[in-house]
Design an enzyme around this catalytic site. Structure first.
Site, PDB file in Angstrom:
ATOM      1  N   ASP A  39     -13.770 -18.810 -21.270  1.00  0.00           N
ATOM      2  CA  ASP A  39     -14.471 -17.895 -21.668  1.00  0.00           C
ATOM      3  C   ASP A  39     -15.865 -17.803 -20.623  1.00  0.00           C
ATOM      4  O   ASP A  39     -16.072 -19.032 -20.254  1.00  0.00           O
ATOM      5  CB  ASP A  39     -14.702 -17.585 -22.998  1.00  0.00           C
ATOM      6  CG  ASP A  39     -13.469 -16.948 -23.734  1.00  0.00           C
ATOM      7  OD1 ASP A  39     -12.845 -16.284 -23.098  1.00  0.00           O
ATOM      8  OD2 ASP A  39     -13.791 -17.182 -24.817  1.00  0.00           O
ATOM      9  N   LYS A  61     -15.154 -12.551 -21.060  1.00  0.00           N
ATOM     10  CA  LYS A  61     -15.612 -10.905 -21.331  1.00  0.00           C
ATOM     11  C   LYS A  61     -17.115 -11.105 -21.389  1.00  0.00           C
ATOM     12  O   LYS A  61     -17.771 -11.814 -22.079  1.00  0.00           O
ATOM     13  CB  LYS A  61     -15.244 -10.684 -22.648  1.00  0.00           C
ATOM     14  CG  LYS A  61     -13.668 -10.418 -22.527  1.00  0.00           C
ATOM     15  CD  LYS A  61     -13.124  -9.914 -23.934  1.00  0.00           C
ATOM     16  CE  LYS A  61     -11.677  -9.744 -23.988  1.00  0.00           C
ATOM     17  NZ  LYS A  61     -11.151  -9.066 -25.098  1.00  0.00           N
ATOM     18  N   MET A 174     -24.099 -12.224 -31.412  1.00  0.00           N
ATOM     19  CA  MET A 174     -24.052 -11.118 -30.377  1.00  0.00           C
ATOM     20  C   MET A 174     -24.823  -9.926 -30.874  1.00  0.00           C
ATOM     21  O   MET A 174     -24.397  -8.841 -30.931  1.00  0.00           O
ATOM     22  CB  MET A 174     -22.505 -10.784 -30.304  1.00  0.00           C
ATOM     23  CG  MET A 174     -21.869 -11.803 -29.629  1.00  0.00           C
ATOM     24  SD  MET A 174     -19.911 -11.520 -29.497  1.00  0.00           S
ATOM     25  CE  MET A 174     -19.485 -11.653 -31.196  1.00  0.00           C
TER      26      MET A 174
END
Length: 313
Positions: A39, A61, A174
């Site tokens: 990642d 991502k 996030m």
């Protein structure tokens, strides 16, 4: 676990970034991997631990940007296990906490592929450790809730404040991009101006923290030039600045360092530098023997700016 000719996929938590926080099992498997799918938030130095001939594939991502789809990642995992013995799926933090590990496990189970999940240190734990706090503190916070501020298709969901209302801590992953909305949700639901601390680049040389309250923290973060930097939000009485023993943003001695020399020597030196609080990557003299994917990564890293370059003979 079935007996077949396919490889085993190890879902490994790389922790918050500092390679010193890898588990011993995670480090051992990374070093023995035949292929690694990683990642975007994985520290590139951790990728440099893999064998020189090992292929590394970026399947990261980036929130709010076009990126590889989950189905594509699932397909790549299946193909990797069909062609390699030891497949490492490297995820930031802990793969079981907002890491979509269950989706990927469901996909490989359909192909009867063996797997194992290796836990990692999640960012919330590393954050409070850095601040000299606990996610729970006797007589202050008896529970903690992990939640996310980023939802599928950018949909809006109200932040769950149950933990706060019952004397707990809220750890929001996030959520920096939607900070204003999240803080407004919390205040409207509780009517309490809770203490807040936000920490960026947890466990790294450029770690920075900002503290305030539900009603003031957004104005502080709004002054930042780069809000895509990974950060975590801690809300609750534990975030009262009077309890925080370490919130220093001015450590000028910590640096970005590039270490060149024989591979084993520079790897050992890099771990020493991380122990001292620096951030570094390596430039092994044996770079011509690296897999082309590792050579590509090294080229990108060498093009970056460093405070110090160390040459080992």
């Amino acid at each position: 676990m079935s007996l077949n000719n396919q490889g085993t996929i190890f879902f490994i938590g790389a922790g918050p970034g500092n390679p010193e926080l890898l588990t011993k099992k995670a480090e051992r498997l990374i070093k023995s991997a035949d292929i690694v799918l990683y990642d975007r938030l994985v520290n590139p130095f951790i990728l440099q631990l893999v064998k020189p001939e090992t292929e590394i594939i970026d399947v990261g991502k980036k929130p709010y940007h076009k990126h590889i789809q989950q189905q594509q990642i699932n397909n790549q995992l299946v193909i990797a296990a069909q062609n390699h013995c030891c497949v490492v799926r490297l995820k930031g933090g802990d793969p079981a906490i907002f890491g979509r590990v269950h989706e990927e496990i469901d996909a490989i189970r359909q192909h009867d592929i063996n797997f194992e999940v290796i836990p990692g240190i999640t960012t919330a734990s590393a954050t409070v450790a850095s601040l000299g706090l606990g996610l729970t503190i006797r007589n202050v916070a008896s529970k903690v809730t992990f939640t996310t501020g980023h939802f599928q298709d950018d949909s809006h969901q109200t932040t769950d404040v149950t933990s706060l209302l019952n004397g707990g801590t809220l750890a929001i992953y996030m959520g920096v991009k939607r900070l204003k909305v999240i803080m407004n949700d919390i205040y409207q639901a509780t009517g309490v101006d809770y203490p807040v601390v936000i920490v960026f680049n947890v466990s790294s040389y450029n770690e920075k923290c900002y503290y305030g309250t539900v009603r003031t923290i957004y104005n502080q973060i709004a002054k930042m030039e780069e809000t895509s930097t990974p950060g975590i939000i801690i809300v609750g009485e534990i975030a009262d600045i009077s309890r925080i023993s370490n919130c220093n943003n001015e450590n000028c001695e910590q640096q970005r360092i590039l270490v060149s020399g024989p591979r084993e020597q520079v790897l050992n030196k890099a771990f020493e530098l991380y122990e001292e609080g620096h951030w570094c990557v390596i430039n092994p003299v044996e770079s011509k023997h690296l897999h082309e994917s590792q050579q590509s990564l090294l080229k990108q890293l060498k093009a970056e700016t460093y405070d110090t370059v160390i040459e080992l003979v």
